[in-house]
Design a protein around this motif. Structure first.
Motif, mmCIF file in Angstrom:
data_model
loop_
_atom_site.group_PDB
_atom_site.id
_atom_site.type_symbol
_atom_site.label_atom_id
_atom_site.label_comp_id
_atom_site.label_asym_id
_atom_site.label_seq_id
_atom_site.Cartn_x
_atom_site.Cartn_y
_atom_site.Cartn_z
ATOM 1 N N LYS B 247 75.248 6.383 51.892
ATOM 2 C CA LYS B 247 76.053 7.120 50.917
ATOM 3 C C LYS B 247 75.823 6.598 49.506
ATOM 4 O O LYS B 247 75.691 7.360 48.564
ATOM 5 C CB LYS B 247 77.548 6.962 51.268
ATOM 6 C CG LYS B 247 78.023 7.991 52.266
ATOM 7 C CD LYS B 247 79.532 7.888 52.445
ATOM 8 C CE LYS B 247 79.938 8.339 53.833
ATOM 9 N NZ LYS B 247 81.019 7.537 54.393
ATOM 10 N N VAL B 248 75.807 5.275 49.380
ATOM 11 C CA VAL B 248 75.784 4.685 48.046
ATOM 12 C C VAL B 248 74.382 4.706 47.438
ATOM 13 O O VAL B 248 74.216 4.978 46.257
ATOM 14 C CB VAL B 248 76.334 3.242 48.084
ATOM 15 C CG1 VAL B 248 76.222 2.585 46.725
ATOM 16 C CG2 VAL B 248 77.771 3.261 48.549
ATOM 17 N N SER B 249 73.369 4.415 48.258
ATOM 18 C CA SER B 249 72.041 4.289 47.650
ATOM 19 C C SER B 249 71.026 5.260 48.246
ATOM 20 O O SER B 249 69.827 5.097 48.054
ATOM 21 C CB SER B 249 71.550 2.846 47.761
ATOM 22 O OG SER B 249 71.208 2.556 49.092
ATOM 23 N N GLU B 250 71.507 6.295 48.941
ATOM 24 C CA GLU B 250 70.601 7.318 49.474
ATOM 25 C C GLU B 250 69.405 6.695 50.193
ATOM 26 O O GLU B 250 68.251 6.971 49.854
ATOM 27 C CB GLU B 250 70.093 8.207 48.336
ATOM 28 C CG GLU B 250 71.196 8.676 47.419
ATOM 29 C CD GLU B 250 71.423 10.171 47.477
ATOM 30 O OE1 GLU B 250 70.447 10.900 47.734
ATOM 31 O OE2 GLU B 250 72.578 10.594 47.300
ATOM 32 N N THR B 251 69.703 5.877 51.179
ATOM 33 C CA THR B 251 68.676 5.141 51.908
ATOM 34 C C THR B 251 67.574 6.065 52.437
ATOM 35 O O THR B 251 67.858 7.086 53.055
ATOM 36 C CB THR B 251 69.323 4.387 53.087
ATOM 37 O OG1 THR B 251 70.411 3.633 52.576
ATOM 38 C CG2 THR B 251 68.332 3.473 53.777
#
Lengths: 440, 305
Positions: B247-251
């Motif tokens: 969610k946070v870093s679009e892995t």
């Protein structure tokens, strides 16, 4: 997550009401427990052993009056967990007046360096003369990391120019002895338990530094490997204690059980953050409930068992039902409640409470309301407390003054009290109380 | 229908109605409780759980297998079937590194102690060996000597490192590094090492978001790769980690470290099923060259080893 578990529990609770601890029932519940264990990363074998032990204890157990069978089994499970984890916290301290050497070992990235500094800081604060040394000649800048941590936190750091880990350890011990240190902490390189050379190195460090304690640092987020790794470290080095790190994450921390089950060594410290002060003694009961993922319910079970005087409770419920309830009873109830903790925290523990809407929540008196109510009752004469009808206008004025409330407050409180009593009489509260799992 | 009935049915070769999904799971669960019974299913269950596959995926895999009762007769057949099942579940999970053409940025993040810094150095060497022109950026300004650690690596593998003093704001370090990198014709890949952050630490997650924004601001695009470094020893918590970092870093990919030990990283099956993020590499040692492309076949063999 927690809500799901609460809902699940609610569903089970309603099904099991009024039953006894039969083998079948125990098995049914332990199945849930076993899944909880495996989801919490407790080692497969450790989980099996635990479940078997619990099953033996639970079947045929007499159900306590204040608990449902489900709560009762969870309570047994929880007790077993806590005892497997060591019961009470294990207070390990260096012996004063002589040098103690602790070797800090573990897998790569478990947090050895950070925790070496944390432990040093912890005991320095307790007045021990502490020094740290880094035997990690493998990881780039590992020695520098410990040096910086030590310097910025006012800890003594052993400077030397040795290239071999064991040689550093030996020199560090000599230095610590010479300078009259009470605790030498040896940070070591991260090593895989199957790396024979590095495991030999750890053993050399132990021998040369004459380490008193071998502290295994374990990442709380580790899975089934916790057991495999602990076994190897323990066989090679005889681990005497463990630090469970990164417990500030949302891991359930089943590793704690695996480590203890495999090595028998207690978990001593819990790492709870990145700052130097984020280290505390490990409390088995807290982690036991965390592993079960039923912390709230467990706390409620414990509290209702320990602090609730069943006879008194029964009496007041009976009075309540007959609408003979007076202010003395009210006061008594409040005292009982207080023993169990803050009202808000208690309410939060009851499954389903958090799903109540705001309006319903607003009906429940806050901790502050209770204080005011208590003050009002305490400002009444014994006669007034027994028969609220005697409280006329001038008495109300006196109570308001005496308790530091407004006259409005007193009026509202007495009115509400009378109304509640009437409601009790009318509605089928009797049935409601019977259905409640929460002892009232 | 109980588990024993289920089995009796198989061995007597009598026709029984196909049990519902619930009842199969229920009987599997029962199997967990029949101690000392060495049946193939139970053995497979133990192996999968001990590999950190997790209870849900384990039961799901075993349930799929149990549909064909031939597999329940002996363990060998069951294992072969399981391997096939896992291979299917992981199909598409092997994927190489994406970068170029032109300048590419690779952002590396993860929780504390997974091996981010070491992996950054490994990635830089890998790119260098492929003829690319990598540079490194040290955005972990919190952990003591994290910058020094990467510095030593950079010197060892002769790769340029962008770094600032310890305690500097990571986002501003990244901004400066990306700006310099964009102007520098000597580099076409920038690998950014970030500080370890627990996935439930809101402040540090915001910091990571900010780092991403800064990269976009300074380079005109988001990172070509946003890699999550997972410790191969991690248990079920890996699910929470991946979910949050996604969610946070679009892995865009996972790198699983510390796979030179006994770690099996069975959780990857669950992660790939849930999130579909490819697994790019596995870390297999402490040297700069110890980074291997993820292979499903090798991975499966490891689980059953």
């Amino acid at each position: 997550m927690l809500e799901n578990i609460k809902d699940k529990l609610n569903a089970i609770l309603s099904k099991l009401k009024g039953k006894h601890l039969t083998a079948d029932l125990v098995e049914k519940i332990l199945r849930e427990v076993r899944i909880a264990l495996l989801e919490a990363d407790v080692h497969y074998k450790a989980a099996s052993d635990l479940i078997a032990a619990i099953k033996e204890k639970a079947v045929g157990e007499k159900v306590l009056q204040s608990l449902t069978p489900y709560q009762q089994i969870i309570d047994i499970v929880y007790k077993e967990f806590t005892s497997v984890l060591g019961g009470k916290e294990f207070i390990l301290e260096p012996q004063r007046g002589r040098l103690n050497v602790w070797e800090i070992v573990g897998l790569q990235g478990s947090g050895k360096t950070t925790n070496t500094a944390k432990i040093a800081y912890f005991f320095k604060a307790k007045g021990f003369k502490v020094i740290v040394a880094s035997c990690d000649v493998n990881r780039p800048a590992a020695i520098e990391q410990l040096r910086i941590l030590a310097k910025s936190n006012g800890l003594d750091f052993f400077e030397n120019s040795e290239k071999k880990a064991a040689a550093i350890a030996k020199k560090a011990r000599e230095h610590a002895e010479r300078t009259g240190c009470e605790l030498l902490l040896l940070d070591t390189a991260g090593r895989l338990h199957i790396d024979k050379d590095l495991m030999d190195e750890a053993l050399d460090i132990k021998k040369l530094a004459k380490a008193d304690e071998i502290v295994l640092v374990v990442d709380a987020m580790i899975g089934q490997q916790a057991a495999v790794m602990t076994k190897e470290f323990h066989e090679k080095l005889s681990v005497t204690g463990a630090v469970l790190t990164k417990l500030d994450s949302d891991t359930r921390g089943g590793a704690a059980l695996s480590v203890r089950h495999i090595s028998g060594a207690p978990v001593i410290f819990a790492g709870t953050g990145e700052k130097i002060g984020d280290l505390e003694y490990f409390y088995p009961e807290r982690v036991a409930s965390r592993i079960l993922g039923m912390g709230d319910l467990l706390t409620l079970i414990e509290k209702s068992k320990e602090s609730f005087d069943e006879e008194k409770a029964k009496e007041s419920v009976e009075k309540l039902l007959k609408a003979e309830f007076n202010f003395n009873d009210y006061l008594e109830q409040m005292k009982e409640l207080k023993k169990m903790g803050s009202l808000e925290s208690l309410m939060e523990m009851i499954p389903g409470f958090s799903s109540m809407n705001k309006q319903m929540r607003a009906q429940i008196p806050t901790e502050n309301d209770l204080k005011h109510i208590e003050a009002m009752i305490l400002s009444m004469t014994p006669a007034e407390r027994i028969d609220p009808r005697t409280i006329d206008f001038s008495r109300r004025k006196r109570i308001a003054k005496g308790s530091g409330n407004s006259l409005d407050d007193v009026n509202r409180f007495i009115k509400n009290f009378e109304m509640s009593k009437k409601m009790m009489k009318k509605s089928n509260f009797k049935k409601m109380f019977k259905n409640m799992n929460f002892p009232m | 229908m109980g588990f024993f009935d289920f089995f009796k049915g198989i061995f007597r070769k009598k026709e029984k109605p196909t049990p519902s999904r619930e009842s199969i799971i229920a009987s599997k669960l029962k199997s967990i409780f029949r101690e000392g019974r060495k049946d193939p299913l139970r053995e497979a269950e133990r192996i999968l759980i001990e590999a950190d596959t997790g209870i849900d995926v384990t039961l799901e895999l075993l349930e799929n297998i149990s549909k064909d009762r031939a597999y329940l007769k002996d363990y060998e057949a069951l294992e072969t079937a399981l391997k096939r099942e896992i291979r299917t579940a992981l199909s598409g999970s092997e994927k190489g590194l994406s970068y170029g053409p032109g300048k590419s940025i690779i952002l590396v993040c993860g929780v504390n102690g997974t091996g981010k810094t070491t992996t950054c150095a490994k990635l830089a060497l890998l790119l260098k060996n492929r003829g690319e022109k990598p540079a490194l950026a040290a955005a972990d300004t919190y952990r003591a000597a994290a910058g020094e650690q990467l510095d030593i690596w950079a010197q060892r593998i002769s790769v340029r490192l962008y770094r600032q003093d310890a305690g500097a704001d990571p986002a501003s370090v990244v901004f400066d590094a990306v700006t310099s990198f964009q102007k520098n014709p000597d580099h076409n890949c920038l690998i950014i090492d970030t500080g370890g952050r627990l996935h439930n630490n809101e402040n540090l997650l915001h910091q990571l978001e900010k780092i991403r924004k800064v990269i976009h601001k300074a380079s005109g695009s988001f990172p070509a790769e946003s890699l999550l470094i997972l410790d191969g020893n991690t248990g079920q918590n890996a699910v929470n980690q991946t979910e949050t970092f996604m969610k946070v870093s679009e892995t865009t990919g996972l790198i699983v470290t510390k796979m030179d030990g006994t770690a099996k990283a069975g959780i990857l099956i669950n992660l790939y099923k849930k999130f579909g993020i490819p697994i790019k590499f596995i870390g297999t040692g402490e040297n700069a060259g110890d980074l291997k492309a993820f292979s499903v076949n090798e991975y499966i063999e490891r689980i059953f080893f």
